[in-house]
Scaffold this motif. Structure first.
Motif, PDB file in Angstrom:
ATOM      1  N   ILE A  13      -5.370 -12.996  13.276  1.00  8.16           N
ATOM      2  CA  ILE A  13      -5.093 -12.729  11.849  1.00  8.16           C
ATOM      3  C   ILE A  13      -5.846 -11.487  11.389  1.00  8.16           C
ATOM      4  N   PHE A  14      -7.125 -11.409  11.768  1.00  4.33           N
ATOM      5  CA  PHE A  14      -7.942 -10.247  11.380  1.00  4.33           C
ATOM      6  C   PHE A  14      -7.370  -8.947  11.963  1.00  4.33           C
ATOM      7  N   ALA A  15      -6.985  -8.998  13.249  1.00  2.76           N
ATOM      8  CA  ALA A  15      -6.400  -7.814  13.897  1.00  2.76           C
ATOM      9  C   ALA A  15      -5.089  -7.418  13.223  1.00  2.76           C
ATOM     10  N   GLY A  16      -4.298  -8.432  12.823  1.00  7.73           N
ATOM     11  CA  GLY A  16      -3.039  -8.158  12.125  1.00  7.73           C
ATOM     12  C   GLY A  16      -3.263  -7.478  10.781  1.00  7.73           C
ATOM     13  N   ILE A  17      -4.283  -7.934  10.048  1.00  7.76           N
ATOM     14  CA  ILE A  17      -4.612  -7.323   8.747  1.00  7.76           C
ATOM     15  C   ILE A  17      -5.058  -5.877   8.928  1.00  7.76           C
ATOM     16  N   VAL A  18      -5.941  -5.646   9.926  1.00  9.56           N
ATOM     17  CA  VAL A  18      -6.419  -4.278  10.203  1.00  9.56           C
ATOM     18  C   VAL A  18      -5.263  -3.374  10.605  1.00  9.56           C
ATOM     19  N   LEU A  19      -4.351  -3.885  11.446  1.00  8.25           N
ATOM     20  CA  LEU A  19      -3.192  -3.102  11.886  1.00  8.25           C
ATOM     21  C   LEU A  19      -2.280  -2.757  10.711  1.00  8.25           C
ATOM     22  N   TRP A  20      -2.083  -3.750   9.817  1.00  7.77           N
ATOM     23  CA  TRP A  20      -1.250  -3.486   8.629  1.00  7.77           C
ATOM     24  C   TRP A  20      -1.881  -2.413   7.749  1.00  7.77           C
ATOM     25  N   CYS A  21      -3.220  -2.470   7.578  1.00  9.91           N
ATOM     26  CA  CYS A  21      -3.927  -1.474   6.753  1.00  9.91           C
ATOM     27  C   CYS A  21      -3.789  -0.080   7.356  1.00  9.91           C
ATOM     28  N   VAL A  22      -3.834   0.018   8.691  1.00  4.72           N
ATOM     29  CA  VAL A  22      -3.721   1.318   9.362  1.00  4.72           C
ATOM     30  C   VAL A  22      -2.300   1.870   9.220  1.00  4.72           C
ATOM     31  N   ILE A  23      -1.289   0.993   9.440  1.00  2.00           N
ATOM     32  CA  ILE A  23       0.110   1.437   9.359  1.00  2.00           C
ATOM     33  C   ILE A  23       0.478   1.809   7.917  1.00  2.00           C
ATOM     34  N   ASN A  24       0.059   0.983   6.974  1.00  2.00           N
ATOM     35  CA  ASN A  24       0.360   1.220   5.543  1.00  2.00           C
ATOM     36  C   ASN A  24      -0.901   1.712   4.828  1.00  2.00           C
ATOM     37  N   PHE A  25      -1.464   2.798   5.331  1.00  2.00           N
ATOM     38  CA  PHE A  25      -2.752   3.278   4.810  1.00  2.00           C
ATOM     39  C   PHE A  25      -2.650   3.682   3.338  1.00  2.00           C
ATOM     40  N   LYS A  26      -1.554   4.344   2.962  1.00  2.00           N
ATOM     41  CA  LYS A  26      -1.370   4.792   1.569  1.00  2.00           C
ATOM     42  C   LYS A  26      -1.283   3.585   0.626  1.00  2.00           C
ATOM     43  N   VAL A  27      -0.513   2.586   1.029  1.00  2.00           N
ATOM     44  CA  VAL A  27      -0.392   1.366   0.213  1.00  2.00           C
ATOM     45  C   VAL A  27      -1.750   0.664   0.119  1.00  2.00           C
ATOM     46  N   PHE A  28      -2.480   0.632   1.240  1.00  2.00           N
ATOM     47  CA  PHE A  28      -3.791  -0.006   1.265  1.00  2.00           C
ATOM     48  C   PHE A  28      -4.771   0.700   0.324  1.00  2.00           C
ATOM     49  N   THR A  29      -4.803   2.046   0.363  1.00  2.00           N
ATOM     50  CA  THR A  29      -5.722   2.787  -0.516  1.00  2.00           C
ATOM     51  C   THR A  29      -5.353   2.612  -1.985  1.00  2.00           C
ATOM     52  N   ASP A  30      -4.037   2.605  -2.289  1.00  2.00           N
ATOM     53  CA  ASP A  30      -3.597   2.383  -3.674  1.00  2.00           C
ATOM     54  C   ASP A  30      -3.983   0.988  -4.154  1.00  2.00           C
ATOM     55  N   LEU A  31      -3.821  -0.001  -3.275  1.00  2.00           N
ATOM     56  CA  LEU A  31      -4.184  -1.378  -3.616  1.00  2.00           C
ATOM     57  C   LEU A  31      -5.692  -1.515  -3.806  1.00  2.00           C
ATOM     58  N   PHE A  32      -6.455  -0.860  -2.925  1.00  2.00           N
ATOM     59  CA  PHE A  32      -7.918  -0.895  -3.037  1.00  2.00           C
ATOM     60  C   PHE A  32      -8.375  -0.245  -4.341  1.00  2.00           C
ATOM     61  N   THR A  33      -7.753   0.898  -4.699  1.00  2.00           N
ATOM     62  CA  THR A  33      -8.097   1.588  -5.956  1.00  2.00           C
ATOM     63  C   THR A  33      -7.793   0.717  -7.159  1.00  2.00           C
ATOM     64  N   LEU A  34      -6.636   0.033  -7.122  1.00  2.00           N
ATOM     65  CA  LEU A  34      -6.248  -0.860  -8.221  1.00  2.00           C
ATOM     66  C   LEU A  34      -7.248  -2.005  -8.373  1.00  2.00           C
ATOM     67  N   ILE A  35      -7.605  -2.629  -7.252  1.00  2.00           N
ATOM     68  CA  ILE A  35      -8.574  -3.735  -7.280  1.00  2.00           C
ATOM     69  C   ILE A  35      -9.936  -3.244  -7.756  1.00  2.00           C
ATOM     70  N   TYR A  36     -10.330  -2.051  -7.294  1.00  2.00           N
ATOM     71  CA  TYR A  36     -11.613  -1.461  -7.696  1.00  2.00           C
ATOM     72  C   TYR A  36     -11.660  -1.235  -9.203  1.00  2.00           C
ATOM     73  N   ASN A  37     -10.581  -0.663  -9.762  1.00  2.43           N
ATOM     74  CA  ASN A  37     -10.530  -0.383 -11.205  1.00  2.43           C
ATOM     75  C   ASN A  37     -10.542  -1.664 -12.035  1.00  2.43           C
ATOM     76  N   VAL A  38      -9.940  -2.730 -11.478  1.00  2.00           N
ATOM     77  CA  VAL A  38      -9.908  -4.012 -12.192  1.00  2.00           C
ATOM     78  C   VAL A  38     -11.269  -4.709 -12.117  1.00  2.00           C
ATOM     79  N   VAL A  39     -11.896  -4.662 -10.937  1.00  2.00           N
ATOM     80  CA  VAL A  39     -13.145  -5.401 -10.702  1.00  2.00           C
ATOM     81  C   VAL A  39     -14.363  -4.670 -11.273  1.00  2.00           C
ATOM     82  N   LEU A  40     -14.311  -3.328 -11.350  1.00  2.00           N
ATOM     83  CA  LEU A  40     -15.481  -2.542 -11.769  1.00  2.00           C
ATOM     84  C   LEU A  40     -16.044  -2.968 -13.122  1.00  2.00           C
ATOM     85  N   PRO A  41     -15.204  -3.139 -14.194  1.00  2.00           N
ATOM     86  CA  PRO A  41     -15.787  -3.609 -15.461  1.00  2.00           C
ATOM     87  C   PRO A  41     -16.494  -4.947 -15.339  1.00  2.00           C
TER      88      PRO A  41
END
Length: 258
Positions: A13-41
């Motif tokens: 499962i962990f390897a699958g998640i890492v592989l998905w993040c690598v293949i969909n790197f742009k989607v992953f970074t956008d999702l991380f930025t969204l979560i960061y902006n929501v969680v930061l406050p």
């Protein structure tokens, strides 16, 4: 055997998640930025609540000695005094520092003509010692320098706009953080109980007990550290201010605050 299978499944499962993040790197970074902006406050709110909680706890204990009634009212009063105290200290420092800073800049400005003359004399001596350097500088096209300065002015303006936007974004985050910290401090026991229930529901009891013990120890250590550092900073600032005034050292207040 079951434990090995569980470990293998978790690794897959962990390897699958890492592989998905690598293949969909742009989607992953956008999702991380969204979560960061929501969680930061929320993170900022928790940090503010932690700092404000230090004087607030002491004020609540002080009010509890005088009266055992109206616990909610005492909490609101202690929280309000704590916020006013902390914001008042920062505001007072800003009000006191700005005039001192203006004075310091004006004092530095008085020495600029003298510094210019010293620099000019030094450069003349350098050119006398190295005439080839003077010939190279005299042959330089200063119009190009002026043109490049004007061409980069647009970039400077855009850079200033980006800085202003960043400051507005940070100010908004701090504002929402303060609002969230108020809610956290008003119902901190209830939030702690709900947090424990969620942890006990999804994690082993021993792990949760250990987490709670570590959290309490960390909270106590950082609260004592914060109180000690504030006391130490105040004493050091006062001693520095007194000593610098005795020795007639300029900009005593700004340096003491720093």
């Amino acid at each position: 055997m079951k434990k090995d299978k569980k470990t293998i499944i978790e690794l897959i499962i962990f390897a699958g998640i890492v592989l998905w993040c690598v293949i969909n790197f742009k989607v992953f970074t956008d999702l991380f930025t969204l979560i960061y902006n929501v969680v930061l406050p929320l993170v900022v709110g928790c940090a503010i609540a932690f700092v404000v909680n230090v004087p607030m706890k002491k004020l609540e204990k002080l009010f509890s000695k005088k009266s055992k009634k109206r616990k909610k009212l005492k909490r609101i009063l202690a929280m309000t005094i704590s916020y006013i105290l902390i914001l008042g200290i920062f505001s007072l420092l800003v009000v006191l520092i700005i005039p001192e800073l203006i004075t310091a800049i004006s004092e530095v400005g008085k020495y600029l003509p003298e510094g210019y003359n010293i620099s000019k004399e030094y450069l003349e001596k350098v050119f006398e010692s190295y005439p080839e350097l003077a010939s190279k500088i005299s042959g330089y096209d200063y119009n190009k320098l002026v043109d490049s300065a004007f061409s980069s002015a647009g970039d400077l303006v855009s850079y200033v706009v980006v800085i202003i936007k960043g400051l507005i974004s940070k100010a908004t985050t701090v504002f929402f953080g303060i609002v969230l910290s108020i809610y956290i401090l008003l119902d901190k026991e209830k939030l702690a109980r709900n947090g424990k229930k969620i942890c006990y529901a999804f994690l082993p009891n021993k792990a949760v007990d250990k987490m709670i013990r570590i959290f309490k120890l960390t909270n106590l250590a950082f609260s004592n550290f914060l109180s000690g550092q504030c006391t130490d900073a105040i004493l050091m600032g006062i001693l520095c201010f007194i000593l610098m005034n005795i020795l007639k050292i300029p900009f005593a207040f700004i340096i003491s605050v720093m």
